[in-house]
Design a protein around this motif. Structure first.
Motif, short mmCIF file in Angstrom:
data_model
loop_
_atom_site.label_atom_id
_atom_site.label_comp_id
_atom_site.label_asym_id
_atom_site.label_seq_id
_atom_site.Cartn_x
_atom_site.Cartn_y
_atom_site.Cartn_z
N PHE A 51 0.90 -1.28 -0.08
CA PHE A 51 -0.05 0.16 -0.05
C PHE A 51 0.78 1.20 -0.21
N TYR B 279 -15.19 6.53 -6.15
CA TYR B 279 -15.50 6.34 -7.35
C TYR B 279 -16.85 5.81 -7.53
N VAL C 258 -6.18 9.38 -5.58
CA VAL C 258 -5.71 8.52 -4.48
C VAL C 258 -6.09 7.04 -5.11
N GLY C 259 -7.22 7.09 -5.60
CA GLY C 259 -7.85 5.63 -6.02
C GLY C 259 -7.07 5.34 -7.19
N ARG C 260 -6.65 6.31 -7.84
CA ARG C 260 -5.96 5.96 -9.40
C ARG C 260 -4.81 5.03 -8.84
N LEU D 14 -8.43 4.95 3.48
CA LEU D 14 -8.29 5.43 2.12
C LEU D 14 -8.96 4.70 1.22
N LEU D 15 -8.89 3.48 1.44
CA LEU D 15 -9.34 2.34 0.23
C LEU D 15 -10.75 2.55 0.28
N LEU E 210 -4.19 -2.01 -4.75
CA LEU E 210 -4.67 -3.09 -4.11
C LEU E 210 -4.58 -4.25 -4.95
N ALA F 215 0.98 3.39 -2.85
CA ALA F 215 0.03 4.46 -3.18
C ALA F 215 0.15 5.94 -2.80
N ALA F 216 1.51 6.12 -2.10
CA ALA F 216 1.65 7.41 -1.39
C ALA F 216 1.76 8.49 -2.62
N LEU G 13 -4.30 3.75 -5.54
CA LEU G 13 -4.50 2.73 -4.69
C LEU G 13 -5.49 1.53 -4.79
N LEU G 14 -6.30 1.87 -5.78
CA LEU G 14 -7.26 0.57 -6.29
C LEU G 14 -6.48 -0.37 -6.98
N SER H 223 -12.00 5.81 -1.46
CA SER H 223 -11.70 5.74 -2.78
C SER H 223 -12.64 4.82 -3.41
N LEU H 224 -13.05 3.71 -2.92
CA LEU H 224 -14.11 3.05 -3.49
C LEU H 224 -15.75 3.92 -3.51
N TRP I 10 -4.57 3.24 5.63
CA TRP I 10 -4.67 2.86 4.12
C TRP I 10 -5.98 2.21 3.97
#
Lengths: 489, 53
Positions: free
Chosen positions: A73, B20, A284-286, B12-13, A292, A76-77, A288-289, B16-17, B9
């Motif tokens: 993770f 989106y 962030v999701g760009r 944040l996860l 993941l 994703a910083a 982090l997801l 983010s979900l 984390w």
């Protein structure tokens, strides 16, 4: 994994919809300004969808997943830094406010007004060089995803990506930014659904507690390159790299032409700033997801005894998705990933073609050409970029990981053009001599990394930070060592 | 320390979900209407030439 009839149907309906929408917008193109900046009629939400779709390509998903696989993770910083920087720029209007208010179509155009025609041309050259090299690996990485996720035979990679690029080329060359905006919108919807569904399924498959415990175990066993949660840990990015990323991302969000083309297509500066603020957290999701998915792939393969032969940290994620996603759903995921690839390719091809026409070709013409000829020329440049992409993408071998390559090639112009923009907008003493010195010196570090990176161990943050420092020094020294001139308007 | 970072984390996860998912519906709806307005403006026969905007 084999695609079912339902999977193929989803993919074909999506591709047909994009093509139809893209071609439909062609009827509204009346001149280069409609073609390049959508007649400056874009509003906030369409801007958010287009910006998000363009800046989240399949190549992004591949390299952020690679970061997740290698650094957990903590990888994703960079997305968190980008979020903070985007919000800051959207809140203050730093650079983008005065840039939009200037009414230019490209950044180098502003440099002609502020410095000289020579600076505009040279900046255009650097923008195109950095941008095209950066984009060169998009097709290869996108193809790698398809090969590993749906089990395409390796020989089919080139043909599949050629066909996909041909489709994107068709609507981009005909409808320009108007087609890009509408297809970006469709791609934003498909991609958003695909990314959320895939992330939830990955979490369900692996489980949050086994995932976090597995990452720690993988780090302890040396299977993970860095601390999975702490980005400042010496085994992860470290402070030096993260500080460079703050500067790099600030330069990227204010200078990267594909992002700036949305700013310049916005109705006004307020619309552009609102678009930045509301898109900020998306970044962030760009990271982090897909990160993941990469982290989950690392844990999953570690439990299987390690990566099978032939797989790398780059291709582990798509292979993992191809194994764990249920049949019948892979069509949605593939459509989402195709959406990501197409929106990025179209936006990038259009942007670089616009810069080549506007800043490299047009200033060299002895007399202006007719508007229809301008359009034909810009369209021909879009086609030429597509041809370059096909050939460069097939033979270049990455010297390091994909993210470092993208950061360093982007840096060829980011450091110098960012310096020119900030000095040009906020420092009255800046002049053309300083601008030329900044452009040349700013490109030295990244080009050295690209040319010598395979032989010498040059850290990407060293190459990157040196280019920012050299560009700033060039601007200050050049401006002070030559006579001050009245500002060009 | 690690527990705190895992929680950050995780938060944040989840955010983010949620973000989106929200953007797909919210921006999807509003941007769809903006495309309609955009095409109406661009399609208007009396719009000024692009160079004036």
């Amino acid at each position: 994994m084999k695609l079912t009839l339902l999977d193929w149907s989803i993919i074909l309906v999506y591709l047909a919809g994009c093509l139809a929408a893209g071609l439909w917008m062609r009827r509204f193109v009346r001149g280069v300004q409609d073609f390049a900046v959508a007649g400056r009629e874009m509003d906030v939400n369409l801007g958010i969808a287009s910006l998000a779709a363009t800046e989240l390509g399949l190549v992004t998903i591949m390299y952020t997943a690679q970061l997740g696989y290698e650094k957990g993770f903590a990888g994703a910083a960079i997305g968190v830094i980008m979020w903070l920087v985007m919000w800051f720029v959207g809140r203050t209007g730093f650079v983008i406010g005065p840039l939009r208010a200037s009414g230019v179509m490209t950044i180098p155009e502003l440099f002609e007004r502020r410095f000289s025609p020579r600076v505009r041309w040279l900046a255009g050259l650097f923008v195109v060089l950095g941008g095209l090299l950066n984009m060169g690996i998009f097709l290869r990485l996108g193809g790698e995803f398809l090969v590993h996720a749906i089990g395409l035979p390796p020989g089919a990679l080139e043909w599949t990506m050629t066909a996909l690029l041909g489709l994107v080329l068709l609507y981009t060359a005909l409808g320009g930014m108007l087609s890009v905006l509408v297809t970006d919108y469709l791609q934003f919807l498909v991609m958003g659904v695909g990314i959320v569904v895939t992330s939830v399924l990955v979490l369900v498959q692996v489980g949050w507690t086994p995932l976090t415990a597995g990452l720690e175990a993988a780090w302890g066993a040396g299977q993970l390159k860095g601390h999975p949660y702490n980005p400042v840990h010496e085994s992860s990015f470290g402070w030096g790299y993260l500080l460079w990323q703050f500067v790099f991302q600030l330069a990227a969000v204010t200078t990267w032409q594909t992002q700036i083309s949305r700013v310049l297509s916005a109705r006004n500066a307020d619309t552009a700033q609102a678009m930045y603020r509301r898109t900020a957290f998306y970044f962030v999701g760009r990271f982090l997801l897909p990160g993941l998915w990469g982290a989950a792939a690392c844990v999953w393969f570690a439990a299987q005894g390690g990566l099978p032969e032939g797989l790398t940290s780059l291709t582990a994620m798509p292979h993992f998705l191809g194994v764990v996603l249920p049949a019948g759903l892979i069509g949605l995921v593939v459509a989402a990933m195709l959406a990501a690839e197409m929106s990025t390719d179209s936006g990038y091809m259009l942007t670089w073609a616009t810069v080549i026409y506007n800043d490299l070709v047009a200033p060299c013409l002895k007399r202006p050409i007719s508007p229809p000829a301008q359009l034909r020329l810009t369209r021909a440049l879009v086609v030429a970029i597509a041809v370059f992409l096909l050939f460069y993408g097939l033979w270049y071998e990455l010297p390091g990981n994909a993210w470092d390559y993208l950061a360093v090639t982007g840096n060829i112009y980011l450091a110098s053009v960012f310096t020119l923009l900030v000095a040009g907008l906020y420092w009255p003493r800046a002049n053309a001599t300083g601008a030329v010195a900044a452009l040349v010196l700013g490109a030295v570090g990244p080009i050295a990394f690209l040319v010598l990176g395979q032989r010498l161990a040059i850290a990407p943050e060293v190459a990157g930070a040196s280019s920012f420092t050299l560009a700033a020094l060039g601007m200050v020294a050049g401006s002070f060592l030559s006579p001050a001139r009245p500002l060009r308007q | 320390m690690t527990t705190v970072l895992v929680a950050v984390w995780g938060l944040l996860l989840a955010a983010s979900l949620a973000w989106y998912g929200f953007l797909v519906f919210h921006v999807g709806w509003k941007a769809g209407r903006e495309i309609r307005d955009l095409t109406a403006t661009l399609g208007a026969a009396d719009r000024p030439p692009p160079e004036r905007r």
